[in-house]
Write a protein that holds these residues in place. Structure first.
Motif, PDB file in Angstrom:
ATOM      1  N   ASP A 218       0.878  -1.199   0.007  1.00 57.68           N
ATOM      2  CA  ASP A 218       0.052   0.087   0.184  1.00 57.68           C
ATOM      3  C   ASP A 218       0.918   1.186  -0.121  1.00 57.68           C
ATOM      4  O   ASP A 218       0.595   2.239  -0.548  1.00 57.68           O
ATOM      5  CB  ASP A 218      -1.147  -0.014   1.160  1.00 57.68           C
ATOM      6  CG  ASP A 218      -1.936  -1.041   1.211  1.00 57.68           C
ATOM      7  OD1 ASP A 218      -2.239  -1.554  -0.079  1.00 57.68           O
ATOM      8  OD2 ASP A 218      -2.556  -1.511   2.353  1.00 57.68           O
ATOM      9  N   ALA A 219       1.977   1.174   0.803  1.00 55.01           N
ATOM     10  CA  ALA A 219       2.829   2.336   0.721  1.00 55.01           C
ATOM     11  C   ALA A 219       3.403   2.559  -0.564  1.00 55.01           C
ATOM     12  O   ALA A 219       3.757   3.617  -1.070  1.00 55.01           O
ATOM     13  CB  ALA A 219       3.813   2.061   1.766  1.00 55.01           C
ATOM     14  N   VAL A 220       3.969   1.442  -1.251  1.00 56.42           N
ATOM     15  CA  VAL A 220       4.594   1.694  -2.385  1.00 56.42           C
ATOM     16  C   VAL A 220       3.686   2.207  -3.434  1.00 56.42           C
ATOM     17  O   VAL A 220       4.075   2.880  -4.227  1.00 56.42           O
ATOM     18  CB  VAL A 220       4.765   0.174  -2.852  1.00 56.42           C
ATOM     19  CG1 VAL A 220       5.628   0.210  -4.453  1.00 56.42           C
ATOM     20  CG2 VAL A 220       6.011  -0.190  -1.790  1.00 56.42           C
ATOM     21  N   GLU A 221       2.229   1.722  -3.289  1.00 56.04           N
ATOM     22  CA  GLU A 221       1.622   2.380  -4.475  1.00 56.04           C
ATOM     23  C   GLU A 221       1.350   3.862  -4.561  1.00 56.04           C
ATOM     24  O   GLU A 221       1.277   4.400  -5.516  1.00 56.04           O
ATOM     25  CB  GLU A 221      -0.016   1.910  -4.268  1.00 56.04           C
ATOM     26  CG  GLU A 221      -0.376   0.226  -4.327  1.00 56.04           C
ATOM     27  CD  GLU A 221       0.034  -0.007  -5.793  1.00 56.04           C
ATOM     28  OE1 GLU A 221      -0.448   1.008  -6.648  1.00 56.04           O
ATOM     29  OE2 GLU A 221       0.183  -1.381  -6.028  1.00 56.04           O
ATOM     30  N   GLN A 222       1.998   4.625  -3.362  1.00 57.34           N
ATOM     31  CA  GLN A 222       1.661   6.022  -3.495  1.00 57.34           C
ATOM     32  C   GLN A 222       2.814   6.744  -4.207  1.00 57.34           C
ATOM     33  O   GLN A 222       2.849   7.735  -4.904  1.00 57.34           O
ATOM     34  CB  GLN A 222       2.108   6.512  -1.988  1.00 57.34           C
ATOM     35  CG  GLN A 222       1.085   5.857  -1.113  1.00 57.34           C
ATOM     36  CD  GLN A 222       1.141   6.449   0.383  1.00 57.34           C
ATOM     37  OE1 GLN A 222       2.207   7.182   0.659  1.00 57.34           O
ATOM     38  NE2 GLN A 222       0.304   6.196   1.302  1.00 57.34           N
ATOM     39  N   ASN A 223       3.966   5.746  -4.679  1.00 60.20           N
ATOM     40  CA  ASN A 223       5.167   6.424  -5.486  1.00 60.20           C
ATOM     41  C   ASN A 223       5.229   5.080  -6.662  1.00 60.20           C
ATOM     42  O   ASN A 223       6.022   4.352  -6.417  1.00 60.20           O
ATOM     43  CB  ASN A 223       6.297   6.510  -4.827  1.00 60.20           C
ATOM     44  CG  ASN A 223       7.375   7.222  -5.588  1.00 60.20           C
ATOM     45  OD1 ASN A 223       7.253   7.607  -6.875  1.00 60.20           O
ATOM     46  ND2 ASN A 223       8.292   7.807  -4.927  1.00 60.20           N
ATOM     47  N   VAL A 224       4.638   5.367  -7.840  1.00 55.44           N
ATOM     48  CA  VAL A 224       4.595   4.487  -8.976  1.00 55.44           C
ATOM     49  C   VAL A 224       5.937   4.431  -9.648  1.00 55.44           C
ATOM     50  O   VAL A 224       6.372   3.542  -9.967  1.00 55.44           O
ATOM     51  CB  VAL A 224       3.801   5.082 -10.029  1.00 55.44           C
ATOM     52  CG1 VAL A 224       3.683   3.945 -11.141  1.00 55.44           C
ATOM     53  CG2 VAL A 224       2.247   5.061  -9.540  1.00 55.44           C
ATOM     54  N   THR A 225       6.866   5.534  -9.357  1.00 57.60           N
ATOM     55  CA  THR A 225       8.257   5.494  -9.926  1.00 57.60           C
ATOM     56  C   THR A 225       9.023   4.548  -9.220  1.00 57.60           C
ATOM     57  O   THR A 225      10.227   4.081  -9.650  1.00 57.60           O
ATOM     58  CB  THR A 225       8.945   6.963 -10.019  1.00 57.60           C
ATOM     59  OG1 THR A 225       8.968   7.285  -8.452  1.00 57.60           O
ATOM     60  CG2 THR A 225       7.924   7.815 -10.483  1.00 57.60           C
ATOM     61  N   GLU A 226       8.621   4.120  -8.239  1.00 55.81           N
ATOM     62  CA  GLU A 226       9.621   3.264  -7.251  1.00 55.81           C
ATOM     63  C   GLU A 226       9.104   1.648  -7.432  1.00 55.81           C
ATOM     64  O   GLU A 226       9.920   0.680  -7.096  1.00 55.81           O
ATOM     65  CB  GLU A 226       9.532   3.413  -5.696  1.00 55.81           C
ATOM     66  CG  GLU A 226      10.024   4.776  -5.562  1.00 55.81           C
ATOM     67  CD  GLU A 226       9.906   5.086  -4.060  1.00 55.81           C
ATOM     68  OE1 GLU A 226       9.340   4.308  -3.257  1.00 55.81           O
ATOM     69  OE2 GLU A 226      10.255   6.113  -3.596  1.00 55.81           O
ATOM     70  N   ARG A 227       7.971   1.466  -8.352  1.00 63.16           N
ATOM     71  CA  ARG A 227       7.747   0.213  -8.623  1.00 63.16           C
ATOM     72  C   ARG A 227       8.726  -0.721  -9.359  1.00 63.16           C
ATOM     73  O   ARG A 227       9.166  -0.263 -10.159  1.00 63.16           O
ATOM     74  CB  ARG A 227       6.342   0.115  -9.051  1.00 63.16           C
ATOM     75  CG  ARG A 227       5.136   0.830  -8.490  1.00 63.16           C
ATOM     76  CD  ARG A 227       3.980   0.832  -8.908  1.00 63.16           C
ATOM     77  NE  ARG A 227       3.553  -0.256  -9.418  1.00 63.16           N
ATOM     78  CZ  ARG A 227       2.167  -0.781  -9.503  1.00 63.16           C
ATOM     79  NH1 ARG A 227       1.241   0.486  -9.304  1.00 63.16           N
ATOM     80  NH2 ARG A 227       1.648  -1.960  -9.978  1.00 63.16           N
ATOM     81  N   LYS A 228       8.617  -1.957  -8.870  1.00 58.69           N
ATOM     82  CA  LYS A 228       9.479  -2.975  -9.720  1.00 58.69           C
ATOM     83  C   LYS A 228       8.708  -3.791 -10.273  1.00 58.69           C
ATOM     84  O   LYS A 228       8.027  -4.605  -9.649  1.00 58.69           O
ATOM     85  CB  LYS A 228      10.270  -3.827  -8.677  1.00 58.69           C
ATOM     86  CG  LYS A 228      11.388  -2.902  -7.764  1.00 58.69           C
ATOM     87  CD  LYS A 228      12.403  -2.213  -8.576  1.00 58.69           C
ATOM     88  CE  LYS A 228      13.482  -1.538  -7.618  1.00 58.69           C
ATOM     89  NZ  LYS A 228      14.571  -0.909  -8.267  1.00 58.69           N
ATOM     90  N   LEU A 229       8.767  -3.835 -11.657  1.00 59.83           N
ATOM     91  CA  LEU A 229       7.777  -4.593 -12.622  1.00 59.83           C
ATOM     92  C   LEU A 229       8.556  -5.674 -13.516  1.00 59.83           C
ATOM     93  O   LEU A 229       9.620  -5.094 -14.117  1.00 59.83           O
ATOM     94  CB  LEU A 229       6.930  -3.736 -13.431  1.00 59.83           C
ATOM     95  CG  LEU A 229       6.015  -2.743 -12.677  1.00 59.83           C
ATOM     96  CD1 LEU A 229       5.434  -1.911 -13.496  1.00 59.83           C
ATOM     97  CD2 LEU A 229       5.032  -3.360 -11.762  1.00 59.83           C
ATOM     98  N   ILE A 230       8.054  -7.007 -13.571  1.00 58.91           N
ATOM     99  CA  ILE A 230       8.997  -7.812 -14.355  1.00 58.91           C
ATOM    100  C   ILE A 230       7.831  -8.222 -15.336  1.00 58.91           C
ATOM    101  O   ILE A 230       6.759  -8.444 -15.426  1.00 58.91           O
ATOM    102  CB  ILE A 230       9.114  -9.032 -13.951  1.00 58.91           C
ATOM    103  CG1 ILE A 230      10.149  -8.933 -12.774  1.00 58.91           C
ATOM    104  CG2 ILE A 230       9.569 -10.067 -14.483  1.00 58.91           C
ATOM    105  CD1 ILE A 230      10.534 -10.112 -12.028  1.00 58.91           C
ATOM    106  N   LYS A 231       8.293  -7.826 -16.779  1.00 57.53           N
ATOM    107  CA  LYS A 231       7.363  -7.701 -17.982  1.00 57.53           C
ATOM    108  C   LYS A 231       7.743  -8.963 -18.676  1.00 57.53           C
ATOM    109  O   LYS A 231       8.881  -9.246 -19.059  1.00 57.53           O
ATOM    110  CB  LYS A 231       7.492  -6.453 -18.723  1.00 57.53           C
ATOM    111  CG  LYS A 231       6.354  -6.417 -19.637  1.00 57.53           C
ATOM    112  CD  LYS A 231       6.675  -5.169 -20.614  1.00 57.53           C
ATOM    113  CE  LYS A 231       6.419  -3.918 -19.897  1.00 57.53           C
ATOM    114  NZ  LYS A 231       6.373  -2.653 -20.603  1.00 57.53           N
TER     115      LYS A 231
END
Length: 206
Positions: free
Chosen positions: A49-62
C-alpha cells in the motif's frame, strides 16, 4: 509452425524496469492476433500500500510471447536479430526445427526494459502474420522492499556481533559469536544474490 515453403518464428523476451524486471518473452511466427493479457501480482500487505503511493519506485517484471507465420523464415529471423541489436538486447537461446513440411525458429530474447515496447511494436510492424501474442506484468515491488529491509537488518546485526566479538571474555563466547557472524554473512550473501537477480529481471524484459 509453417507449411510448404512458409515458416513459423518464435521470440521470447524478458522483463524490464519501470523500474521493471526483465524476463523472457516468446515471439513466434503465425496468423491471428490473440488479445493482450496483463497480469499483475504483488505481495506484502501494508508495504505494498505504501509503495502504491509512488509509482516511480515500483519494480515490474514484464514477460511476453508472440507467434508469427512468415513466408521467408531465414530472412525474418535475420530481421528480428537486427531489431534485437538495434534495441540493445541479445538472444539468450535459439532453437531451429525443420520437418518435412514445417520449419520454425524459437528465440529467447532479452531486451532492456525501456526499449521493450518499441521492440515489440517493430516486430509487429514487420513481415508476417501475428498468430498469438501475450503480455504479463509481475509487480515484485513488495518482494524487493522486503529483501532490502531484511538485508539492512542483517547487516545491522552483523555489526553488533562484530562489536560483541571484541569484548568476548571466553573461548565459548568467541566461538558462539563467530558462528553467528558466519551465519549472518551467508544469509547476507544469499539476500544480495536475490536482489541482484530481481534487479536483472527488472532491467531486461524477456
Amino acid at each position: 509452425s509453417q507449411s510448404g515453403e512458409n515458416g513459423s518464428f518464435g521470440i521470447y523476451t524478458a522483463d524490464c524496469e519501470d523500474v521493471c524486471y526483465d524476463e523472457e518473452m516468446p515471439v513466434m511466427a503465425s496468423a491471428k492476433a490473440a488479445p493482450m493479457m496483463r497480469n499483475s501480482m504483488a505481495t506484502g500487505g501494508q508495504m505494498e500500500d505504501a509503495v502504491e503511493q509512488n509509482v516511480t519506485e515500483r519494480k515490474l517484471i514484464k514477460n511476453g510471447s508472440m507467434t508469427l507465420v512468415v513466408d521467408n523464415l531465414e530472412q525474418t529471423r535475420n530481421e528480428v536479430v537486427s531489431l534485437i541489436e538495434k534495441h540493445k538486447g541479445y538472444v539468450s537461446n535459439e532453437q531451429y526445427s525443420n520437418w518435412e513440411h514445417t520449419s520454425s525458429y524459437n528465440l529467447t530474447v532479452r531486451i532492456p526494459c525501456d526499449k521493450f515496447d518499441g521492440f515489440v511494436a517493430e516486430v509487429e510492424a514487420g513481415k508476417g502474420k501475428i498468430e498469438s501474442k501475450s503480455m504479463y506484468i509481475n509487480d515484485v515491488t513488495a518482494e524487493y522492499i522486503d529483501l532490502e529491509t531484511r538485508l539492512n537488518t542483517k547487516r545491522s546485526y552483523l555489526e553488533r556481533y562484530k562489536q560483541l566479538l571484541k569484548s568476548a571474555k571466553s573461548v565459548q563466547e568467541i566461538v558462539s559469536i563467530e558462528d553467528k557472524i558466519r551465519m549472518l554473512e551467508e544469509e547476507i550473501d544469499s539476500t544480495v544474490g536475490c536482489l541482484k537477480y530481481l534487479t536483472n529481471q527488472v532491467e531486461y524484459s524477456t
